[in-house]
Enzyme design. Sequence first.
Site: not given
Ligand code: KIV
Length: 294
Positions: A54-55, A93, A123, A125, A192
């Site tokens: 989600d970056s 994510d 993934k 968090e 992280e």
């Molecule tokens: O969203 C993302 O790219 C991430 C990575 C930085 C691990 O969660």
Amino acid sequence: MDKKNSAPAPKKVTTRSFQIKKQQKQPISMLTAYDYPTALAAEKAGIDSILVGDSLGMVVLGYDNTLPVTMADMIHHCKAVARGASTPLLIGDMPFMSYQSSVKKAVENAGRFLQEAGMDAVKLEGGRERADAITAMVQAGIPVIGHLGLTPQSVHAFGGFRAQGKTSDAAMRLIEDAHILQQAGAFGIVLEAVPAQLAGLISEQLEIPTIGIGAGANCDGQVLVTHDLIGQFDRFVPSFVRQYAQIHTIVLEAMQHYHQDVQDGKFPAEEHSIYMDDQEWNTLIKLLESRRDE
Ligand code: KIV
């Protein structure tokens, strides 16, 4: 092509491959991708796993943080990545508020990543507060990787993008959380921005692999945001990133050059133009003349 001489197709990376790599002490490589061409390049480079992070919200969509990213954004970009790469383990994510409000919603949204978006795993968090959701997803057949330490969706709760686990109390909580995620069935954990000694200790204690970002060299694998690695994101470079290229500068120079060529009448050149053949052209001119005379 002669089948006998062609190279064997690379083997699909799975969650089991992650486990085997940890046991054999072979580092796992992971990169983010949000589009088809980047996925193609990552696969060609032999990257073990692609995270559609989600970056995306920050490095592609221009938000200040990851909170505005939606399920629709994620599904759209995951689909593009899945069209570009099939060998790496593909991880989608889960965006903010797609898994926090109820276990049912979490499982349904996680399922969409596999069913609609072509991902192999998801993934999310968080620590102990996510254990029930992870257990339910794993029971539904959805592989899950956790994410501890600086979890960007909690940026406001942390008061900024800050390293985590730097006091003994915070470190102890992180160690406990890592064990809880493993117990809940996560196949790995992203760590992280946590101290290198702590990440090393957690990696030693866990049976599942850890993937570090700003967490030192003793994790079982490493992940970076591709836009940081190739220098495409110009706002800031996190201290833990090694930049392998300066793509932003290359793109900027190419665009400036193009702009100048258009101003100077140097683009397009002869070889960039197409023409009608003479006969068709002459017929057109005659047609236009006859219309004018009518
Ligand atoms: O969203 C993302 O790219 C991430 C990575 C930085 C691990 O969660």
